[in-house]
Design an enzyme around this catalytic site. Structure first.
Site, PDB file in Angstrom:
ATOM      1  N   THR A 274       0.809  -1.221   0.000  1.00  0.00           N
ATOM      2  CA  THR A 274       0.000   0.000   0.000  1.00  0.00           C
ATOM      3  C   THR A 274       0.842   1.271   0.000  1.00  0.00           C
ATOM      4  O   THR A 274       2.034   1.250   0.275  1.00  0.00           O
ATOM      5  CB  THR A 274      -0.922   0.031   1.229  1.00  0.00           C
ATOM      6  OG1 THR A 274      -0.127   0.125   2.415  1.00  0.00           O
ATOM      7  CG2 THR A 274      -1.810  -1.202   1.291  1.00  0.00           C
ATOM      8  N   ASP A 275       0.149   2.368  -0.283  1.00  0.00           N
ATOM      9  CA  ASP A 275       0.775   3.683  -0.168  1.00  0.00           C
ATOM     10  C   ASP A 275       0.534   4.205   1.253  1.00  0.00           C
ATOM     11  O   ASP A 275      -0.008   3.495   2.091  1.00  0.00           O
ATOM     12  CB  ASP A 275       0.234   4.642  -1.234  1.00  0.00           C
ATOM     13  CG  ASP A 275      -1.273   4.856  -1.143  1.00  0.00           C
ATOM     14  OD1 ASP A 275      -1.876   4.576  -0.078  1.00  0.00           O
ATOM     15  OD2 ASP A 275      -1.858   5.308  -2.143  1.00  0.00           O
ATOM     16  N   VAL A 276       0.910   5.458   1.520  1.00  0.00           N
ATOM     17  CA  VAL A 276       0.775   5.997   2.876  1.00  0.00           C
ATOM     18  C   VAL A 276      -0.681   6.098   3.318  1.00  0.00           C
ATOM     19  O   VAL A 276      -0.956   6.173   4.514  1.00  0.00           O
ATOM     20  CB  VAL A 276       1.471   7.375   3.021  1.00  0.00           C
ATOM     21  CG1 VAL A 276       2.966   7.240   2.855  1.00  0.00           C
ATOM     22  CG2 VAL A 276       0.895   8.385   2.058  1.00  0.00           C
TER      23      VAL A 276
ATOM     24  N   ILE B  62      -3.927   2.387   0.713  1.00  0.00           N
ATOM     25  CA  ILE B  62      -4.556   1.910  -0.521  1.00  0.00           C
ATOM     26  C   ILE B  62      -3.498   1.194  -1.359  1.00  0.00           C
ATOM     27  O   ILE B  62      -2.355   1.640  -1.446  1.00  0.00           O
ATOM     28  CB  ILE B  62      -5.158   3.094  -1.308  1.00  0.00           C
ATOM     29  CG1 ILE B  62      -6.329   3.668  -0.517  1.00  0.00           C
ATOM     30  CG2 ILE B  62      -5.589   2.685  -2.704  1.00  0.00           C
ATOM     31  CD1 ILE B  62      -6.928   4.930  -1.108  1.00  0.00           C
TER      32      ILE B  62
END
Length: 142
Positions: free
Chosen positions: A15-17, A20
């Site tokens: 995921t990103d920060v 997601i």
């Protein structure tokens, strides 16, 4: 040709920060499902075929419908839709996995859909070549 699906859990590294799934990671998930599809046909490691040929992604087309998030369980399909002398074309979908559902039937709309074409090429010149007969036969019966 029959359906195949592989379950995957979403981890922090996917995921990103914002929690997601990073869009390119769906390609990795689809790669895993294709590899497991081939494994399910009796080819435990694609490396066993590498003495003859190698497999490369020829083309990929993806549509993103909605994201998966941290700790989601997804189900990634890998269905052979076309088999040529030197290529395999897959239809692949990523669904959010429902805990009370064991099949895709109740999963609804996929969150990612795609078509991936895999080419069989020679080691030395990377030119298209016929895939190994055993794999072609297994995929053809699939």
């Amino acid at each position: 040709m029959s359906s195949f699906a592989w379950p995957i859990r979403i981890y922090v590294e996917d995921t990103d920060v914002g929690g997601i799934v990073f869009y390119a990671n769906y390609l990795k998930f689809m790669e895993r499902a294709r590899t497991e599809r081939i494994r399910s046909l009796g080819f435990p490691r694609l490396e066993t075929l590498w003495s003859e040929v190698i497999f490369v992604v020829h083309s990929a087309e993806l549509q993103y419908h909605q994201p998966a998030r941290l700790d989601d369980e997804i189900l990634v399909t890998a269905d052979v839709i076309r088999l040529g002398r030197s290529y395999i074309e897959f239809s692949q979908h990523v669904y959010l996995r429902q805990p009370d559902t064991e099949t895709r039937a109740g999963l609804g709309k996929p969150i990612v859909s795609g078509r991936i074409k895999i080419a069989c090429v020679t080691h030395d010149k990377l030119k298209p070549t016929a895939m190994p007969a055993a794999l072609a036969a297994a995929l053809g019966k699939d």
